[in-house]
Design a protein around this motif. Sequence first.
Motif, PDB file in Angstrom:
ATOM      1  N   ALA A  52     -10.373  -6.458   3.422  1.00 20.18           N
ATOM      2  CA  ALA A  52      -9.980  -7.160   2.152  1.00 20.18           C
ATOM      3  C   ALA A  52      -8.641  -7.715   1.985  1.00 20.18           C
ATOM      4  O   ALA A  52      -8.637  -8.741   1.619  1.00 20.18           O
ATOM      5  N   ALA A  53      -7.595  -7.069   2.384  1.00 12.71           N
ATOM      6  CA  ALA A  53      -6.457  -7.607   2.240  1.00 12.71           C
ATOM      7  C   ALA A  53      -6.232  -8.827   3.090  1.00 12.71           C
ATOM      8  O   ALA A  53      -5.487  -9.986   2.677  1.00 12.71           O
ATOM      9  N   GLY A  54      -6.765  -8.968   4.463  1.00  9.49           N
ATOM     10  CA  GLY A  54      -6.690 -10.111   4.935  1.00  9.49           C
ATOM     11  C   GLY A  54      -7.503 -11.362   4.466  1.00  9.49           C
ATOM     12  O   GLY A  54      -7.087 -12.488   4.422  1.00  9.49           O
ATOM     13  N   SER A  55      -8.600 -10.907   3.779  1.00  4.27           N
ATOM     14  CA  SER A  55      -9.421 -12.128   3.236  1.00  4.27           C
ATOM     15  C   SER A  55      -8.419 -12.479   2.101  1.00  4.27           C
ATOM     16  O   SER A  55      -8.726 -13.724   1.813  1.00  4.27           O
ATOM     17  N   ASP A  56      -7.859 -11.735   1.274  1.00  4.15           N
ATOM     18  CA  ASP A  56      -7.032 -12.120   0.182  1.00  4.15           C
ATOM     19  C   ASP A  56      -5.934 -13.358   0.658  1.00  4.15           C
ATOM     20  O   ASP A  56      -5.693 -13.983   0.175  1.00  4.15           O
ATOM     21  N   VAL A  57      -5.313 -12.665   1.713  1.00  4.50           N
ATOM     22  CA  VAL A  57      -4.394 -13.583   2.052  1.00  4.50           C
ATOM     23  C   VAL A  57      -4.633 -14.730   2.523  1.00  4.50           C
ATOM     24  O   VAL A  57      -4.174 -16.157   2.320  1.00  4.50           O
ATOM     25  N   LEU A 186       6.289 -19.586  -2.405  1.00  8.37           N
ATOM     26  CA  LEU A 186       6.130 -18.015  -2.404  1.00  8.37           C
ATOM     27  C   LEU A 186       5.105 -17.404  -1.854  1.00  8.37           C
ATOM     28  O   LEU A 186       4.830 -16.143  -1.921  1.00  8.37           O
ATOM     29  N   LEU A 187       4.411 -18.083  -0.862  1.00  4.05           N
ATOM     30  CA  LEU A 187       3.357 -17.571  -0.006  1.00  4.05           C
ATOM     31  C   LEU A 187       3.852 -16.226   0.702  1.00  4.05           C
ATOM     32  O   LEU A 187       2.826 -15.382   0.484  1.00  4.05           O
ATOM     33  N   ALA A 191       1.862 -12.871  -0.088  1.00  5.79           N
ATOM     34  CA  ALA A 191       0.885 -12.350   0.964  1.00  5.79           C
ATOM     35  C   ALA A 191       1.173 -10.953   1.088  1.00  5.79           C
ATOM     36  O   ALA A 191       0.508  -9.840   1.249  1.00  5.79           O
ATOM     37  N   ALA A 192       2.605 -10.485   0.902  1.00  8.81           N
ATOM     38  CA  ALA A 192       2.979  -9.193   0.923  1.00  8.81           C
ATOM     39  C   ALA A 192       2.381  -8.302  -0.159  1.00  8.81           C
ATOM     40  O   ALA A 192       2.042  -7.213  -0.016  1.00  8.81           O
ATOM     41  N   GLN A 196      -0.158  -5.269   0.363  1.00  8.20           N
ATOM     42  CA  GLN A 196      -0.066  -3.664  -0.341  1.00  8.20           C
ATOM     43  C   GLN A 196      -0.728  -3.529  -1.481  1.00  8.20           C
ATOM     44  O   GLN A 196      -0.622  -2.540  -2.072  1.00  8.20           O
ATOM     45  N   GLY A 197      -1.597  -4.362  -1.985  1.00  8.78           N
ATOM     46  CA  GLY A 197      -2.479  -4.043  -3.284  1.00  8.78           C
ATOM     47  C   GLY A 197      -1.847  -4.200  -4.187  1.00  8.78           C
ATOM     48  O   GLY A 197      -2.287  -3.443  -5.329  1.00  8.78           O
ATOM     49  N   ARG A 198      -0.825  -4.802  -4.469  1.00  8.01           N
ATOM     50  CA  ARG A 198      -0.033  -4.917  -5.549  1.00  8.01           C
ATOM     51  C   ARG A 198      -0.273  -5.895  -6.624  1.00  8.01           C
ATOM     52  O   ARG A 198       0.321  -6.187  -7.433  1.00  8.01           O
TER      53      ARG A 198
END
Length: 514
Positions: A52-57, A186-187, A191-192, A196-198
């Motif tokens: 999910a994190a990779g898809s968001d980025v 600010l990418l 992305a960070a 980290q789900g923040r």
Amino acid sequence: MARVLIRMRAAMLAHQGATRFGTVSAIIAGLLGLVLAVGTLLLGLTAYPSPAAGSDVVAVAMAVWVAGRLAYAAFAGGGGTLRFELFRTLPIPRRTLANALLVVGLADPAMAVMAVAFGALIALGAGGGPGPVVAGVAGAALTLVLTGLSATLVAALVPSGSRRGRELGTLVVAVAISGVTVVGSLLPSLAAALTQGRAPVLSAVVRILPSGWAAVAVDGARRGDAVRTVLPLLGLAVLIAVVVRGWPALLARRLDGRIGAPRREHLRRSRRRILPATPTGAVVAKEVRTWIRDPLRLTFLVLGGLVGLGVAGVPAIAHGTTVMLPFAGLLTIVIAGAGGANLYGSDGLALRLVVLVPDSIRPDIRGRQAAWFLVVAPYAVVLTVLLTAVSGQGWAWPWVLAFLPALLGAALGLVPLASVTAVQTLDTAGGVSPAWPVKIYATLLLILVPSLPGTALLIVGAVSRTGWLEWLAVPVGLVVGACCAVLLGRAAERRFAARRLDVLALLTNASSPS
């Protein structure tokens, strides 16, 4: 017919880039775009804590690419190189013309660069087996087609006749470009935060936007969820069908003059003269009005203001850090200075008033410098001082007070000098040439050069904790800025005096009907 139009556009682009500067600019722009595309592709190969994190980025990066392409289509307007009005009187069925123009939009060279960037979807799915890879290929292809078709529609929606309509369109485009620039800059931090789900709100937004549907499909395929895989891809296909279906009607409205039709405008008389009744004062008055009314210049003014506030303010809102707030006004100066790098290229045949009138070059150069200063400097200075005081970053005072005069002076000198160097003509609709963005980027970098002496003093003073050395950068910035404004302005006068007939001939040829 599509092949004929593609060849026509290729010939027009080759003609626009026939000069050495145009050729070099096209190569630099292509390489820069390819580097950015490869960087986006590498996002798909990065290891993430969860699918999910990779898809968001990747979805955020896709949103930046899609929004940037649409914003540039609106900024160029008029259908790009092939202006829609060229086909108004030709006996071609509207649907045939509409379909051909859609194909031409897909054959844009920018699509090849975006295809490399959208390869991040395929790379993202590569770690999950053949299913996610297929979803990535389908999602990248559908998103690319939808972007190309939508860019054609956006270009047709830009008003071409009414001044007020163009000003409104300019503001909308400037806001869009500002948003893309801020998010793009600010990418890494975004992305960070997503990794980290923040940033749950940002994650939800980028998944809701059509630019993120392909990433959602890849995520669904990696999870084995058939609904989340097929539904986003089906949604992209439906949007493509809607665009293709509605495009002929929109094109008909554009060709019939029902989009951006000119309205009668009433002239207003000035109640009181503020500027002196001198040649320089007349140029200042004319240029101040032009900065507010010309779509290209107004875009840079709005862009500079919004990007400066965005880059400085978003970290303060998202992460609570105010370290960037003092530099918002400085970024505005750099962007607005680059926006004045081609003033003479937009003058057209009006430049005759300068070239053919004796002793008019110096007042014209000085007037353009003064007008840029009046439009940009008050906002930049007030914003810099106010945000530095509000931010509580006391260490930043010598930095901003050193950078402020250096950047203002550099922009004041480079605005006229860059304008008479490698002049880029505009088309009859006010569109830009392919080499124009490269000139803007080059000016952006050159404006930063005069701040290097003060930067060296500031760094040495900060490292050695020598306060007086940091404050010494302030008078250095004042001297360097003043020298740049005066000396570069004089260099612009000499260059314009030597090349004024060549510049006039270039603008005359560009204004002549083909």
